[in-house]
Scaffold this motif. Structure first.
Motif, PDB file in Angstrom:
ATOM      1  N   ILE A 145       0.853  -1.189   0.000  1.00 16.94           N
ATOM      2  CA  ILE A 145       0.000   0.000   0.000  1.00 16.94           C
ATOM      3  C   ILE A 145       0.893   1.245   0.000  1.00 16.94           C
ATOM      4  O   ILE A 145       1.816   1.361   0.812  1.00 16.94           O
ATOM      5  N   ALA A 146       0.630   2.156  -0.892  1.00 18.41           N
ATOM      6  CA  ALA A 146       1.392   3.404  -0.937  1.00 18.41           C
ATOM      7  C   ALA A 146       1.038   4.268   0.269  1.00 18.41           C
ATOM      8  O   ALA A 146      -0.119   4.307   0.701  1.00 18.41           O
ATOM      9  N   ALA A 147       2.029   4.968   0.808  1.00 18.93           N
ATOM     10  CA  ALA A 147       1.794   5.824   1.972  1.00 18.93           C
ATOM     11  C   ALA A 147       0.688   6.835   1.695  1.00 18.93           C
ATOM     12  O   ALA A 147      -0.135   7.138   2.565  1.00 18.93           O
ATOM     13  N   ALA A 148       0.654   7.353   0.482  1.00 20.17           N
ATOM     14  CA  ALA A 148      -0.365   8.349   0.125  1.00 20.17           C
ATOM     15  C   ALA A 148      -1.775   7.781   0.194  1.00 20.17           C
ATOM     16  O   ALA A 148      -2.742   8.526   0.387  1.00 20.17           O
ATOM     17  N   ASP A 149      -1.893   6.466   0.041  1.00 18.45           N
ATOM     18  CA  ASP A 149      -3.206   5.819   0.050  1.00 18.45           C
ATOM     19  C   ASP A 149      -3.531   5.161   1.384  1.00 18.45           C
ATOM     20  O   ASP A 149      -4.615   4.572   1.535  1.00 18.45           O
ATOM     21  N   ALA A 150      -2.624   5.236   2.341  1.00 18.61           N
ATOM     22  CA  ALA A 150      -2.741   4.434   3.563  1.00 18.61           C
ATOM     23  C   ALA A 150      -4.016   4.715   4.343  1.00 18.61           C
ATOM     24  O   ALA A 150      -4.659   3.781   4.852  1.00 18.61           O
ATOM     25  N   TYR A 151      -4.416   5.976   4.433  1.00 14.85           N
ATOM     26  CA  TYR A 151      -5.601   6.307   5.226  1.00 14.85           C
ATOM     27  C   TYR A 151      -6.869   5.700   4.629  1.00 14.85           C
ATOM     28  O   TYR A 151      -7.854   5.488   5.338  1.00 14.85           O
ATOM     29  N   ASP A 152      -6.850   5.416   3.340  1.00 17.28           N
ATOM     30  CA  ASP A 152      -8.013   4.785   2.706  1.00 17.28           C
ATOM     31  C   ASP A 152      -8.229   3.358   3.197  1.00 17.28           C
ATOM     32  O   ASP A 152      -9.292   2.780   2.951  1.00 17.28           O
ATOM     33  N   HIS A 153      -7.236   2.806   3.873  1.00 17.78           N
ATOM     34  CA  HIS A 153      -7.297   1.416   4.334  1.00 17.78           C
ATOM     35  C   HIS A 153      -7.639   1.309   5.820  1.00 17.78           C
ATOM     36  O   HIS A 153      -7.628   0.213   6.366  1.00 17.78           O
ATOM     37  N   ILE A 154      -7.953   2.426   6.475  1.00 16.54           N
ATOM     38  CA  ILE A 154      -8.260   2.418   7.904  1.00 16.54           C
ATOM     39  C   ILE A 154      -9.773   2.442   8.109  1.00 16.54           C
ATOM     40  O   ILE A 154     -10.472   3.311   7.585  1.00 16.54           O
ATOM     41  N   ALA A 155     -10.271   1.498   8.897  1.00 12.32           N
ATOM     42  CA  ALA A 155     -11.695   1.473   9.244  1.00 12.32           C
ATOM     43  C   ALA A 155     -11.990   2.312  10.466  1.00 12.32           C
ATOM     44  O   ALA A 155     -13.022   2.977  10.548  1.00 12.32           O
ATOM     45  N   GLY A 156     -11.100   2.245  11.452  1.00  9.99           N
ATOM     46  CA  GLY A 156     -11.385   2.943  12.696  1.00  9.99           C
ATOM     47  C   GLY A 156     -10.163   3.072  13.581  1.00  9.99           C
ATOM     48  O   GLY A 156      -9.085   2.548  13.283  1.00  9.99           O
ATOM     49  N   LEU A 157     -10.377   3.780  14.694  1.00  8.59           N
ATOM     50  CA  LEU A 157      -9.301   4.077  15.648  1.00  8.59           C
ATOM     51  C   LEU A 157      -9.705   3.616  17.036  1.00  8.59           C
ATOM     52  O   LEU A 157     -10.873   3.674  17.422  1.00  8.59           O
TER      53      LEU A 157
END
Length: 287
Positions: A145-157
């Motif tokens: 996963i590219a760092a620029a796209d990483a947040y797109d892979h997070i469901a929650g915190l």
């Protein structure tokens, strides 16, 4: 703005998942029998369906009538990032510069308990320490996963007290696994907050208190390896799966770094707090 909070609880011997509402939790496991746990919900991109089902409804389980469990009780993997704040690197007093690569180690789900439940100090060693951290829960899996796209892979915190038996992390030359995986030595929770805005991480300030005393306080923006970098690096060598958790790093101020050390003892209360996520609170007991 209050974002949807998803939780796993145990009531009357049964594990349930649902949405946190005023005064408790709206359990939804029975309405979505196709999904056994929140891991299945996340994998099926079903969090929105849970949020919609809970809209306007009251708690099925009032606060105090259940125990909190870690939000995703059965992740394929939990990976932790070590020594990820500049001052933490300096705490080791080994003269080392910022490392080129991040330090990683695994933890097992059994090593964590839920919010409001006690951390367990084992009889074999009493160097139980605290480490307050932010947890990212992977939503969309992926590899490289590219760092620029990483947040797109997070469901929650979520939040973590990454409890550690300090003496046992020194048992071997190349790993800390045995000091990091004592049953119920750490905690994750109270819930998983839906991740919808980069500012939830980029602007986050983490505070850890022991018996009301602030021991750790820092902002995630100061981490040596950002969460974007963590997701990119980890996914280079292993496929991240829905429900996987990354424990992202702790600031300076853990008990081992005091002189003399301030290890946890029965009766202590540890709180890990981030505005917009919540407060994870746990006591301490002897096994």
């Amino acid at each position: 703005m209050t974002r949807t909070r998803y939780a796993t609880i145990r009531a009357e011997g049964q594990q349930l998942y649902g949405v946190v509402v005023e005064g408790g939790v709206m359990a939804l496991s029975g309405e979505f029998a196709q999904w056994r746990t929140l891991r299945d919900v996340i994998a099926a991109d079903g969090l929105g369906a849970l949020a919609a089902a809970a809209e306007g409804r009251t708690a099925t389980h009032a606060d105090g009538s259940f125990d909190w469990e870690i939000p995703v009780p059965d992740p394929e993997k939990i990976l932790c990032v070590g020594v990820n704040f500049p001052d933490r690197n300096a705490e080791y007093k080994d003269g080392s510069a910022q490392p080129k690569y991040m330090s990683l180690f695994p933890r097992f789900a059994r090593s964590f308990t839920g919010h409001g439940r006690p951390l367990v100090r084992p009889p074999e060693n009493h160097t139980l320490d605290y480490e307050g951290e932010v947890v990212v829960v992977i939503g969309k899996g992926g590899r490289r996963i590219a760092a620029a796209d990483a947040y797109d892979h997070i469901a929650g915190l979520s939040l973590c007290n990454e409890g550690t038996i300090r003496d046992w992390v020194r048992h071997a030359k190349f790993n800390v696994t045995q000091g990091k995986n004592w049953d119920a030595s750490g905690a994750i929770g109270p819930w998983m907050v839906a991740f919808e805005d980069a500012a939830q991480l980029d602007g986050a300030r983490l505070v850890t208190r022991v018996n009301g005393e602030v021991r750790q306080e820092d902002v995630l923006a100061r981490m040596m390896f950002s969460i974007r970098e963590e997701i990119a690096y980890i996914s280079t060598f292993t496929t991240l799966m829905p429900g996987d958790m990354i424990v992202t790093g702790t600031p300076t101020g853990a008990g081992a770094r005091f002189d003399p050390p301030k290890y946890l003892v029965p009766g202590d209360v540890v709180e890990v707090e981030v505005a917009g996520i919540g407060t994870l609170r746990n006591g301490v007991v002897d096994e």
